[in-house]
Design an enzyme around this catalytic site. Structure first.
Site, PDB file in Angstrom:
ATOM      1  N   PHE A 187      -9.178  -4.668  12.192  1.00 29.80           N
ATOM      2  CA  PHE A 187     -10.669  -4.488  11.455  1.00 29.80           C
ATOM      3  C   PHE A 187     -10.609  -5.017  10.160  1.00 29.80           C
ATOM      4  O   PHE A 187      -9.688  -5.208   9.494  1.00 29.80           O
ATOM      5  CB  PHE A 187     -11.043  -3.119  11.572  1.00 29.80           C
ATOM      6  CG  PHE A 187      -9.881  -2.226  11.157  1.00 29.80           C
ATOM      7  CD1 PHE A 187      -9.951  -1.720   9.882  1.00 29.80           C
ATOM      8  CD2 PHE A 187      -8.945  -1.615  11.837  1.00 29.80           C
ATOM      9  CE1 PHE A 187      -9.059  -0.836   9.298  1.00 29.80           C
ATOM     10  CE2 PHE A 187      -8.064  -0.587  11.496  1.00 29.80           C
ATOM     11  CZ  PHE A 187      -7.955  -0.411   9.963  1.00 29.80           C
ATOM     12  N   TYR A 243       0.601  -1.324   0.091  1.00 32.80           N
ATOM     13  CA  TYR A 243      -0.007   0.257   0.104  1.00 32.80           C
ATOM     14  C   TYR A 243       0.816   1.127   0.010  1.00 32.80           C
ATOM     15  O   TYR A 243       0.173   2.452  -0.108  1.00 32.80           O
ATOM     16  CB  TYR A 243      -0.920   0.164   1.224  1.00 32.80           C
ATOM     17  CG  TYR A 243      -1.860  -1.227   1.206  1.00 32.80           C
ATOM     18  CD1 TYR A 243      -3.127  -0.902   0.293  1.00 32.80           C
ATOM     19  CD2 TYR A 243      -1.833  -2.185   1.741  1.00 32.80           C
ATOM     20  CE1 TYR A 243      -3.902  -1.983   0.031  1.00 32.80           C
ATOM     21  CE2 TYR A 243      -2.747  -3.407   1.537  1.00 32.80           C
ATOM     22  CZ  TYR A 243      -3.818  -3.088   0.754  1.00 32.80           C
ATOM     23  OH  TYR A 243      -4.698  -4.157   0.576  1.00 32.80           O
TER      24      TYR A 243
END
Length: 409
Positions: A409, A123
């Site tokens: 998450f 990323y």
């Protein structure tokens, strides 16, 4: 032929999630996990890429609030469930989803995006920088002693059913959030994540156990853990794996850790993810025997540079001009004047000569105060253009408390 990234329809969730499972190895999750994440998924923030009738790309975002330096919780997109079918790699699908997603985050007025990555290098090209680390340890309880602070013996411990104790545990957690950058304000439903306990995820261990710590008649801390009984030639050789440990105050923390280190038939206490400044390392007699190890956790992306830098406070007065590069979100490119102190900040575009040059990735890494700009400069990732600017800016961006993400998450 693949479509562009589209918003997920609720009726397509099962196929969407199955594609995600395939991208992460193909092992289906337990029904209770799948059911929870279906409830937590925000379809309007979830993206899907189709190849005909087949889902070949997935990405989502949760609506979160995260603590930033200064103790303020701010809105952030929790990027999640990103996967591409193995048959469709290297076709630009991930880039298309990241493009659509960041545009959507910007349109919602969120200045920050954040994620945890299965592979940390993926990323960076989209502007995310590693902003928090975790410290793991395996405490050899036969070789390591604890020195506990005054008041530890006054803490009362009692076992509790994890579900029945959930409300008081969440109250303890909520009191910790403002004190540490990177912690999430848990929205309704997220408290259930800490109770997920499918037998297939126990690695041979016990069901999840819970102990509460009480001080002056009030619950001031808790730990959730499982035990892994084992026997070697020399006798019991079990391990305790700690999932959660939250405490209000040093004595409560020490009492819970001492309890974990004293469970019968257990030789090792495993702490898979703790803050890098966590107190356990200052309570043990020999940190070397605890096998400490660092790992990366949360990556942060400034979606709107000016707004994001204004949302946090700074450890020292600062007036600096930043020359920012951001190829993926070019609206952030250019010079920004940051004027800040412990009370707040202002950040506006300027034509003044820059003091530091860096990319948005470095700003994301330093944003929560755990990664020093001076360290990034030593690696050649930040350039000082005005003598003295680096030291001042690095100090101001820091945090007395290490940032930490307590759960994924």
């Amino acid at each position: 032929m693949t479509s562009g990234a589209e918003v997920l329809r609720a009726e397509d969730w099962d196929q969407w999630y199955s594609t995600l499972e395939l991208a992460f190895g193909g092992v289906p999750e337990a029904p209770e996990e799948r059911e929870l994440y279906q409830r937590l998924t925000e379809p309007e923030r979830s993206l899907v890429v189709w190849d005909g009738s087949e889902v070949v790309g997935t990405a989502g975002a949760f609506t979160f609030r995260v603590t930033v330096p200064g103790g303020r919780p701010v809105a952030a997109a929790g990027v999640t469930m990103v996967g591409v079918a193995p048959t469709h790699r290297r076709r630009g699908i991930l880039t298309a989803m990241m493009r659509r997603q960041l545009d959507d985050v910007r349109a919602r007025g969120e200045a920050l995006a954040m994620l945890t990555a299965s592979e940390p290098e993926i990323y960076g090209r989209f502007g995310y920088g590693i902003a928090t680390l975790k410290l793991s340890a395996e405490i050899d309880t036969a070789q390591v002693r604890l020195t506990v602070p005054e008041g530890t013996d006054e803490v009362v411990l009692r076992r509790a059913d994890p579900r029945e104790a959930l409300k008081v545990c969440e109250e303890v957690y909520a009191r910790q959030v403002a004190g540490r950058p990177g912690m999430l304000v848990r929205a309704p439903g997220w408290e259930e994540q800490g109770l997920l306990d499918p037998p297939g995820n126990r690695a041979g261990g016990s069901p999840l156990q819970c102990v509460l710590a009480e001080r002056d008649g009030e619950v001031a801390g808790y730990t959730r853990y499982r035990t892994h009984p084992s026997w070697g030639l020399g006798g019991p050789d079990g391990a305790v794996t700690v999932q959660d440990l939250e405490a209000s105050g040093p004595a409560v923390h020490a009492a819970l850790l001492r309890y974990l280190c004293g469970i019968d038939l257990m030789r090792t206490v495993k702490l898979p993810s703790r803050p890098v400044d966590d107190a356990w390392q200052y309570l043990v007699s020999d940190a070397r025997r605890c096998v400490p190890q660092l790992g990366d956790v949360l990556q942060v992306r400034l979606v709107e540079v000016g707004a994001a830098l204004q949302q946090r406070s700074y450890q020292a007065p600062l007036d600096v001009v930043l020359e920012v590069t951001d190829a993926f979100c070019p609206w952030n490119e250019g010079r920004w004047r940051l004027s800040a102190d412990a009370e707040g900040a202002a950040c506006e575009r300027t034509e003044a000569e820059p003091d530091l040059a860096l990319s948005v990735r470095e700003l994301g890494a330093a944003y929560l105060g755990g990664v020093p700009l001076s360290g990034l400069a030593a690696a050649g990732r930040v350039r000082e253009l005005r003598p003295g600017a680096l030291a001042r800016t690095s100090t101001a961006f820091g945090s007395d408390v290490a940032p930490w993400l307590p759960h994924g998450f």
